[in-house]
Design a protein around this motif. Sequence first.
Motif, PDB file in Angstrom:
ATOM      1  N   ALA A 286     -53.324  81.699  15.221  1.00 49.71           N
ATOM      2  CA  ALA A 286     -53.607  80.370  15.767  1.00 49.71           C
ATOM      3  C   ALA A 286     -52.337  79.804  16.378  1.00 49.71           C
ATOM      4  CB  ALA A 286     -54.135  79.432  14.687  1.00 49.71           C
ATOM      5  N   ILE A 287     -52.518  78.876  17.320  1.00 49.40           N
ATOM      6  CA  ILE A 287     -51.412  78.247  18.033  1.00 49.40           C
ATOM      7  C   ILE A 287     -51.706  76.750  18.114  1.00 49.40           C
ATOM      8  CG2 ILE A 287     -50.102  78.211  20.184  1.00 49.40           C
ATOM      9  CD1 ILE A 287     -51.474  81.001  20.772  1.00 49.40           C
ATOM     10  N   VAL A 288     -50.690  75.935  17.898  1.00 46.63           N
ATOM     11  CA  VAL A 288     -50.831  74.493  18.102  1.00 46.63           C
ATOM     12  C   VAL A 288     -50.185  74.169  19.449  1.00 46.63           C
ATOM     13  CG1 VAL A 288     -50.336  72.181  17.227  1.00 46.63           C
ATOM     14  CG2 VAL A 288     -50.787  74.059  15.625  1.00 46.63           C
ATOM     15  N   GLY A 289     -51.005  73.740  20.431  1.00 44.95           N
ATOM     16  CA  GLY A 289     -50.524  73.564  21.790  1.00 44.95           C
ATOM     17  C   GLY A 289     -50.456  72.115  22.227  1.00 44.95           C
ATOM     18  N   PHE A 290     -50.062  71.925  23.515  1.00 43.08           N
ATOM     19  CA  PHE A 290     -49.844  70.587  24.059  1.00 43.08           C
ATOM     20  C   PHE A 290     -50.877  70.257  25.138  1.00 43.08           C
ATOM     21  CE2 PHE A 290     -45.526  72.511  23.240  1.00 43.08           C
ATOM     22  CZ  PHE A 290     -45.458  72.083  21.935  1.00 43.08           C
ATOM     23  N   GLU A 329     -55.217  72.534  18.390  1.00 40.48           N
ATOM     24  CA  GLU A 329     -55.171  73.894  17.852  1.00 40.48           C
ATOM     25  C   GLU A 329     -55.904  74.845  18.785  1.00 40.48           C
ATOM     26  OE1 GLU A 329     -56.880  76.635  14.179  1.00 40.48           O
ATOM     27  OE2 GLU A 329     -56.635  74.466  13.860  1.00 40.48           O
ATOM     28  N   ILE A 330     -55.278  75.986  19.037  1.00 41.98           N
ATOM     29  CA  ILE A 330     -55.897  77.057  19.814  1.00 41.98           C
ATOM     30  C   ILE A 330     -56.145  78.228  18.867  1.00 41.98           C
ATOM     31  CG2 ILE A 330     -55.685  78.554  21.814  1.00 41.98           C
ATOM     32  CD1 ILE A 330     -55.613  75.498  22.348  1.00 41.98           C
ATOM     33  N   ASN A 331     -57.388  78.678  18.790  1.00 42.08           N
ATOM     34  CA  ASN A 331     -57.725  79.794  17.914  1.00 42.08           C
ATOM     35  C   ASN A 331     -58.821  80.631  18.565  1.00 42.08           C
ATOM     36  OD1 ASN A 331     -60.181  78.368  17.438  1.00 42.08           O
ATOM     37  ND2 ASN A 331     -59.159  77.195  15.812  1.00 42.08           N
ATOM     38  N   MET A 332     -59.378  81.568  17.822  1.00 46.54           N
ATOM     39  CA  MET A 332     -60.379  82.477  18.388  1.00 46.54           C
ATOM     40  C   MET A 332     -61.661  81.743  18.793  1.00 46.54           C
ATOM     41  SD  MET A 332     -59.076  85.430  18.743  1.00 46.54           S
ATOM     42  CE  MET A 332     -60.525  86.455  19.004  1.00 46.54           C
ATOM     43  N   ASP A 333     -61.854  80.533  18.288  1.00 50.73           N
ATOM     44  CA  ASP A 333     -63.061  79.792  18.631  1.00 50.73           C
ATOM     45  C   ASP A 333     -63.014  79.203  20.038  1.00 50.73           C
ATOM     46  OD1 ASP A 333     -64.176  80.300  16.144  1.00 50.73           O
ATOM     47  OD2 ASP A 333     -63.312  78.493  15.244  1.00 50.73           O
ATOM     48  N   ASN A 334     -61.813  78.939  20.552  1.00 52.01           N
ATOM     49  CA  ASN A 334     -61.721  78.304  21.868  1.00 52.01           C
ATOM     50  C   ASN A 334     -60.840  79.046  22.865  1.00 52.01           C
ATOM     51  OD1 ASN A 334     -59.186  77.745  20.834  1.00 52.01           O
ATOM     52  ND2 ASN A 334     -59.548  75.562  20.572  1.00 52.01           N
TER      53      ASN A 334
END
Length: 342
Positions: A286-290, A329-334
């Motif tokens: 997962a990644i927390v993005g801007f 949050e960026i993950n496999m769902d989006n």
Amino acid sequence: MKKKVLSAILSIAMVATMLIGCSTESPVSDDSSSEDGGSEGGGKKIGITIQNIENAYWAGVMSKLQEILDENGYDATIVGCEENASTQISQIENFITSGCDMIMVHPHDADAVEESCKQAMDAGIKVMCWDNEMENTTANWVLDNTELGKEIGKTAAAFINEHYTADNKAEVCVIGKPDTQVLLERQQGIEAGLEENCEDNYEIVATIEGVVNNEVQSQAETVLQAHPDCKVWVGVGAGAMIGSNTALLAHYGGAGNIPEDVGVITTDVTSEQLDALQAGDEAVRAIVGFEGSNTDTAQACFEMFEKILNGEFDDVSGDEKNVYRPTMEINMDNIEEIQAGM
């Protein structure tokens, strides 16, 4: 709701072009502008100094920002101080001497550049800070880095809680950068987010530092030698993710061999991070993005430039000049939606 996508990294050729054009020498030639400081196209002169042009995230965003500024007729120069406060002060002084209308500083050490930014403002130059709530600026474009860190820690805690228990604790490595204030705040937020959201099922067995891929990779390999079961990696930026993911791929014998309880969670986000996440067989979870992609972030920054140059911050002070950026949050769902918008 504003559409959010994530940053894309430069191609190797574009990085090379950026590096050629971004030396730490005097950034603007004596005859590059008209008497009023504007470009031949009527735009104003902007000087930009950032922490590290070798950082993949910064290289990508700054390349897009340069394109947007060029397209809109601005005379813009972007340089990297390579994490050296003295170099950054010299760069700001060069921008003042060259007659910039605005200076954007992404400070390696905010306290160290306060005086040079004051000199710029005393000379009638508008100053924007990216990342820090500085005093001697017209406006600050900032993240609440403690809260961002907590979001990273919270996201990592969800992964830990899914795979680990008090009887089978996750061994965690934290990747920080304590000599940069905003990244220290981010690291402390990560640790607080883990503590607040985990269920007594983790232990931080190592703490390393770095923002450049290969530096983090080398340190991560050393950690894995001492702690071969260190399976959860959290960090303050793109280099932390790419470097640790590369080390973990080597440790486990390549993509497809990563156990499901191994995970890397950080922020910043480049194409390399997105590709690793979307692949589904690497350690990135997962990644927390801007704001979004490189272009989205660069466009948002450009809009801040125009507001500052148009005088929208001339009569504000204190907290009113701090403009906070969103996170997600960026993950496999989006990930598919995000990749489609890159």
